[in-house]
Design an enzyme around this catalytic site. Structure first.
Site, PDB file in Angstrom:
ATOM      1  N   GLY A  27       3.861   2.846  -8.167  1.00  0.00           N
ATOM      2  CA  GLY A  27       3.621   3.990  -7.274  1.00  0.00           C
ATOM      3  C   GLY A  27       2.829   3.569  -6.058  1.00  0.00           C
ATOM      4  O   GLY A  27       2.849   2.401  -5.654  1.00  0.00           O
TER       5      GLY A  27
ATOM      6  N   VAL B  21      -2.790   6.061  -5.656  1.00  0.00           N
ATOM      7  CA  VAL B  21      -2.860   6.358  -7.091  1.00  0.00           C
ATOM      8  C   VAL B  21      -3.128   5.070  -7.877  1.00  0.00           C
ATOM      9  O   VAL B  21      -3.800   5.093  -8.905  1.00  0.00           O
ATOM     10  CB  VAL B  21      -1.574   7.073  -7.575  1.00  0.00           C
ATOM     11  CG1 VAL B  21      -1.691   7.433  -9.045  1.00  0.00           C
ATOM     12  CG2 VAL B  21      -1.327   8.340  -6.763  1.00  0.00           C
ATOM     13  N   GLY B  22      -2.660   3.943  -7.351  1.00  0.00           N
ATOM     14  CA  GLY B  22      -2.930   2.651  -7.991  1.00  0.00           C
ATOM     15  C   GLY B  22      -4.435   2.441  -8.175  1.00  0.00           C
ATOM     16  O   GLY B  22      -4.887   1.961  -9.217  1.00  0.00           O
TER      17      GLY B  22
ATOM     18  N   GLU C  44       2.437  -2.064  -9.489  1.00  0.00           N
ATOM     19  CA  GLU C  44       3.605  -2.311  -8.629  1.00  0.00           C
ATOM     20  C   GLU C  44       3.517  -1.297  -7.497  1.00  0.00           C
ATOM     21  O   GLU C  44       3.904  -0.140  -7.656  1.00  0.00           O
ATOM     22  CB  GLU C  44       4.904  -2.125  -9.432  1.00  0.00           C
ATOM     23  CG  GLU C  44       5.158  -3.212 -10.462  1.00  0.00           C
ATOM     24  CD  GLU C  44       5.597  -4.528  -9.840  1.00  0.00           C
ATOM     25  OE1 GLU C  44       6.115  -4.519  -8.694  1.00  0.00           O
ATOM     26  OE2 GLU C  44       5.415  -5.566 -10.480  1.00  0.00           O
TER      27      GLU C  44
ATOM     28  N   CYS D 295      10.881   0.836  -2.473  1.00  0.00           N
ATOM     29  CA  CYS D 295       9.598   0.173  -2.211  1.00  0.00           C
ATOM     30  C   CYS D 295       9.771  -1.096  -1.381  1.00  0.00           C
ATOM     31  O   CYS D 295       8.898  -1.457  -0.606  1.00  0.00           O
ATOM     32  CB  CYS D 295       8.902  -0.148  -3.519  1.00  0.00           C
ATOM     33  SG  CYS D 295       9.913  -1.131  -4.621  1.00  0.00           S
TER      34      CYS D 295
HETATM   35  P1  NAD Z   1       2.546   8.102  -6.431  1.00  0.00           P
HETATM   36  O1  NAD Z   1       1.521   7.047  -6.506  1.00  0.00           O
HETATM   37  O2  NAD Z   1       2.288   9.244  -5.518  1.00  0.00           O
HETATM   38  O3  NAD Z   1       2.837   8.713  -7.875  1.00  0.00           O
HETATM   39  C1  NAD Z   1       3.064   7.929  -9.042  1.00  0.00           C
HETATM   40  C2  NAD Z   1       2.672   8.732 -10.256  1.00  0.00           C
HETATM   41  O4  NAD Z   1       1.256   8.819 -10.312  1.00  0.00           O
HETATM   42  C3  NAD Z   1       3.174  10.172 -10.233  1.00  0.00           C
HETATM   43  O5  NAD Z   1       4.315  10.281 -11.000  1.00  0.00           O
HETATM   44  C4  NAD Z   1       2.034  10.989 -10.792  1.00  0.00           C
HETATM   45  O6  NAD Z   1       2.305  11.400 -12.110  1.00  0.00           O
HETATM   46  C5  NAD Z   1       0.851  10.093 -10.784  1.00  0.00           C
HETATM   47  N1  NAD Z   1      -0.192  10.611  -9.902  1.00  0.00           N
HETATM   48  C6  NAD Z   1      -0.059  11.064  -8.640  1.00  0.00           C
HETATM   49  N2  NAD Z   1      -1.261  11.433  -8.159  1.00  0.00           N
HETATM   50  C7  NAD Z   1      -2.147  11.217  -9.158  1.00  0.00           C
HETATM   51  C8  NAD Z   1      -3.549  11.422  -9.289  1.00  0.00           C
HETATM   52  N3  NAD Z   1      -4.285  11.909  -8.283  1.00  0.00           N
HETATM   53  N4  NAD Z   1      -4.143  11.095 -10.453  1.00  0.00           N
HETATM   54  C9  NAD Z   1      -3.426  10.591 -11.468  1.00  0.00           C
HETATM   55  N5  NAD Z   1      -2.100  10.393 -11.403  1.00  0.00           N
HETATM   56  C10 NAD Z   1      -1.460  10.696 -10.275  1.00  0.00           C
HETATM   57  O7  NAD Z   1       3.855   7.300  -6.049  1.00  0.00           O
HETATM   58  P2  NAD Z   1       5.306   7.838  -5.764  1.00  0.00           P
HETATM   59  O8  NAD Z   1       5.250   8.834  -4.657  1.00  0.00           O
HETATM   60  O9  NAD Z   1       5.942   8.247  -7.034  1.00  0.00           O
HETATM   61  O10 NAD Z   1       6.041   6.507  -5.235  1.00  0.00           O
HETATM   62  C11 NAD Z   1       5.964   6.071  -3.914  1.00  0.00           C
HETATM   63  C12 NAD Z   1       5.181   4.800  -3.768  1.00  0.00           C
HETATM   64  O11 NAD Z   1       5.487   3.923  -4.823  1.00  0.00           O
HETATM   65  C13 NAD Z   1       5.523   4.036  -2.511  1.00  0.00           C
HETATM   66  O12 NAD Z   1       4.356   3.508  -1.943  1.00  0.00           O
HETATM   67  C14 NAD Z   1       6.414   2.911  -2.979  1.00  0.00           C
HETATM   68  O13 NAD Z   1       6.437   1.782  -2.160  1.00  0.00           O
HETATM   69  C15 NAD Z   1       5.814   2.640  -4.311  1.00  0.00           C
HETATM   70  N6  NAD Z   1       6.798   2.013  -5.188  1.00  0.00           N
HETATM   71  C16 NAD Z   1       6.610   0.743  -5.583  1.00  0.00           C
HETATM   72  C17 NAD Z   1       7.562   0.113  -6.373  1.00  0.00           C
HETATM   73  C18 NAD Z   1       7.403  -1.302  -6.827  1.00  0.00           C
HETATM   74  O14 NAD Z   1       8.167  -1.729  -7.677  1.00  0.00           O
HETATM   75  N7  NAD Z   1       6.461  -2.054  -6.311  1.00  0.00           N
HETATM   76  C19 NAD Z   1       8.703   0.816  -6.772  1.00  0.00           C
HETATM   77  C20 NAD Z   1       8.853   2.132  -6.351  1.00  0.00           C
HETATM   78  C21 NAD Z   1       7.887   2.730  -5.567  1.00  0.00           C
END
Ligand code: NAD
Length: 501
Positions: A185, A189-190, A207, A241
Site C-alpha cells: 500500500g 499507511v506503511g 511493498e 505501483c
Molecule cells: P493504502 O495504504 O491507502 O491502503 C492499504 C490498506 O491499508 C487499506 O486496504 C486499508 O485497509 C489499510 N489502511 C488505510 N488507512 C489505514 C490507517 N489509517 N490505519 C490502518 N490501516 C489503514 O494503499 P492503497 O490506496 O490501497 O494503494 C495505493 C498505494 O499502494 C500506492 O502508493 C501504490 O504505489 C502502492 N502499491 C504498491 C505495490 C507494491 O507492490 N509495491 C502494489 C500496489 C500498490
C-alpha cells in the site's frame, strides 16, 4: 480478531502446517480455486475497477496460477536444508541452513490488483509452512468478498482466515501480535503498519509505491518505446505501483514520442477511449478528485485531460512544459497522466532522479550500452528495466520490492518463500575423538600457541573454485582404478569378461 488470530496460533502450534505434503495439498487447492473460480474473480474485478477480462486474467488470475505452480514445482527444493561451507575447525561437522516457518503472519493487500497482491504472498507463506490472516483491501469490495467466500472453501479454515473491513478493522488487527506482517500500500499507511509492528518487534515487508521515472535516450526506437510505455501506463488506467510515472527526455524525443503515443491511443482505444472496453476506471471518487485536482493545478500544456466524474473516467493524458515544482511532480500519480520533463542529457536525468526519493522501478529506453550502464551504476531503485516497463513482474527469479521510501523487503518466486521463512543456522558437531582434538585449543589453560592454532583453524580462506570438483574427480579416478584392478585380476585368474570390457 483476537479469537481469529488465536485459532490460527493454536493450529500452528499443533504443527499442522509443518509437513511438506500438507503444504502441497493447500497449494494444489489454491490452484484449483483459481482454476475453478476464475470467472467469479474476473467478474469481481470488473465490478471493482471495470478491469478488462484480459487484464483480469493475465495480470491477476493467470499470473497467480503461475505463481502457485512455481511454488508446487519448487517447494521440494526450497525446503531442503542448505549445506554451507565450513572452516577447518568444523571440517568434521555439518553446517546447514534450515528453513523454519515463522508462525502466524498477516498479509494486507492493496486495491489496485486486489487479487494478486493478497494471494501471491499467500502462496509463498503456505510454501514456508505458516498460518495466514489475509486482509484484502476494502476499496475493491467485490474482490475482497470473493476472496473471503472462497478461501475457506478451498484451504484449511483453521490455518487460513480472511478478515474484511476498512481502517477500524485493520487498526484492531494491527494491535495483535503476528510473527510477520506483509503490507502492500501507500507509504503513509506503511508507516502506521511499521509502528504497530514495532510494539511486538514484528518484522515487516513493506511493498510501497512512489514515482517511477522513465528516461528515454535519443538513441531509443520511438515506435517500440511508445508501444511499451503507453501499454505500461494505461493498464489498470495507470493505477499500478510500478507504472511509469513521469518521463525525462530531450525536447526532440518528447515531440516524436507524444505524436506516436497519440496514434497508438487512437489505434488501441478508438476515437473516444471512454467507449473502449479495454480501459479500467479510477477506483473511486476520492482518487478521481485527487487526480482532477492535480490536472487543475498543473502549469503545463495538457494533451488530453477530458474527465467524466460520474463514470470515474480520465482519458489518457500527457503534460508538457513543466518543471519539478508542478502539481504533477509532487505525488505518485497513480492514474493515466504522464508528465514530461525535458533534460539536456543522461547526466541531468540521473541528477534529477537522485535528487528525489528512491523509486520502486526505473525505466530506461536506449540503444546505447553506456547509457544503461550509467543508470545501473549511478541510481538506486527497487528494480530497473532497460527498454520496457512492468514486465519484470513476470520474472519470478527476480526479487520484487522497493528501496528506501519505496519499501523494504522483496518477494516473488523463491524470495516469497524466504520472506516467510526463518533461516535457522544449524551446526551439528562431530562427537569423535578426532573432532574433540580439533577443537581442544579453545580450552584453558590459555596460551599463545593455542591462540595461534585457533586462528589457523577458523581463518577465513578463499577456497579455489576447483576444490569443489575434488570429490567428483576423486570418485571418477577411484572408479577408473577399480576397473583397471578388476581387469588385472580377471586376467590373472582367467575369468570370463564381456567383449566390450
Ligand atoms: P493504502 O495504504 O491507502 O491502503 C492499504 C490498506 O491499508 C487499506 O486496504 C486499508 O485497509 C489499510 N489502511 C488505510 N488507512 C489505514 C490507517 N489509517 N490505519 C490502518 N490501516 C489503514 O494503499 P492503497 O490506496 O490501497 O494503494 C495505493 C498505494 O499502494 C500506492 O502508493 C501504490 O504505489 C502502492 N502499491 C504498491 C505495490 C507494491 O507492490 N509495491 C502494489 C500496489 C500498490
Amino acid at each position: 480478531m483476537e479469537d481469529i488470530v488465536e485459532d490460527c496460533r493454536g493450529a500452528f502450534n499443533l504443527g499442522i502446517t509443518r509437513p511438506l505434503q500438507w503444504r502441497m495439498i493447500q497449494l494444489k487447492n489454491l490452484l484449483r480455486m483459481l482454476d475453478e473460480k476464475s470467472s467469479i474473480f474476473a467478474a469481481a474485478l470488473a465490478k471493482d475497477l471495470r478491469k478488462p477480462n484480459q487484464e483480469a486474467l493475465c495480470l491477476e488470475v493467470d499470473y497467480l496460477k503461475n505463481d502457485v505452480r512455481g511454488c508446487i514445482n519448487n517447494i521440494g527444493d526450497w525446503t531442503q536444508d542448505n549445506y554451507v561451507e565450513k572452516n577447518i575447525l568444523t571440517l568434521l561437522d555439518q553446517t546447514l541452513v534450515h528453513y523454519d516457518p515463522l508462525g502466524v503472519v498477516l498479509i494486507m493487500g492493496a486495491w489496485n490488483y486486489p487479487l494478486q497482491l493478497s494471494l501471491a504472498p499467500l502462496a509463498g507463506a503456505i510454501s514456508a509452512g505458516n498460518c495466514v490472516i489475509i486482509k484484502p483491501s476494502e476499496l475493491a469490495p467485490e474482490t475482497a468478498k470473493a476472496i473471503a467466500d472462497l478461501i475457506p472453501q478451498y484451504l484449511d479454515p483453521h490455518c487460513f482466515k480472511v478478515v474484511t473491513g476498512g481502517i477500524p478493522e485493520t487498526t484492531e488487527l494491527l494491535e495483535l501480535r503476528f510473527d510477520y506482517i506483509f503490507f502492500t500500500g501507500s507509504s503513509t499507511v506503511g508507516k502506521i503498519v511499521r509502528e504497530a509492528a514495532n510494539k511486538h518487534l514484528t518484522p515487516v515487508t513493506l511493498e510501497l509505491g512512489g514515482k517511477s521515472p522513465v528516461y528515454i535516450c535519443d538513441s531509443a526506437d520511438v515506435e517500440k518505446t511508445a508501444k511499451r510505455l503507453v501499454w505500461a501506463k494505461l493498464i489498470n488506467l495507470g493505477q499500478t505501483c510500478i507504472a511509469p510515472d513521469y518521463v525525462l527526455c530531450s525536447k526532440a524525443m518528447e515531440q516524436k514520442f507524444i505524436s506516436k503515443a497519440q496514434e497508438l491511443v487512437k489505434e488501441w482505444y478508438g476515437e473516444d477511449p471512454q467507449k473502449s472496453s479495454n480501459l479500467c476506471r479510477i477506483v473511486n471518487r476520492r482518487n478521481f478528485d485527487r487526480l482532477a485536482d492535480i490536472l487543475k493545478n498543473t502549469k503545463g500544456t495538457v494533451i488530453g485531460g477530458r474527465m467524466d466524474k460520474d463514470d470515474l473516467f480520465i482519458e489518457p493524458t500527457m503534460i508538457t512544459g513543466i518543471d519539478a515544482q508542478d502539481s504533477t511532480m509532487q505525488v505518485e500519480l497513480f492514474g493515466p497522466i504522464m508528465p514530461f520533463i525535458t533534460v539536456k542529457n543522461k547526466e541531468e536525468a540521473v541528477e534529477f532522479i537522485n535528487a528525489r526519493d528512491k523509486p520502486l522501478s526505473l525505466y530506461v529506453f536506449t540503444n546505447n550500452k553506456d547509457v544503461s550502464a550509467l543508470f545501473k551504476e549511478k541510481t538506486s531503485s527497487g528494480s530497473m528495466v532497460i527498454n520496457d516497463a512492468i514486465v519484470h513482474l513476470s520474472v519470478d527469479t527476480l526479487p520484487f520490492g522497493g528501496v528506501g521510501p519505496s519499501g523494504m523487503g522483496s518477494y516473488h518466486g523463491k524470495f516469497t518463500f524466504l520472506t516467510f521463512s526463518h533461516q535457522k543456522s544449524v551446526l551439528v558437531r562431530d562427537f569423535s575423538g578426532f573432532g574433540e582434538m580439533l577443537g581442544a585449543s579453545r580450552y584453558p589453560p590459555y596460551s599463545d600457541n593455542k591462540i595461534k592454532t585457533l586462528g589457523f583453524l577458523v581463518k577465513n580462506r578463499k577456497i579455489p573454485g576447483f576444490v569443489k570438483w575434488v570429490p567428483y574427480l576423486s570418485c571418477f579416478l577411484a572408479g577408473g582404478a577399480a576397473a583397471v584392478m578388476y581387469k588385472y585380476m580377471a586376467n590373472m585368474y582367467n575369468l570370463d569378461m564381456p567383449d566390450w570390457f
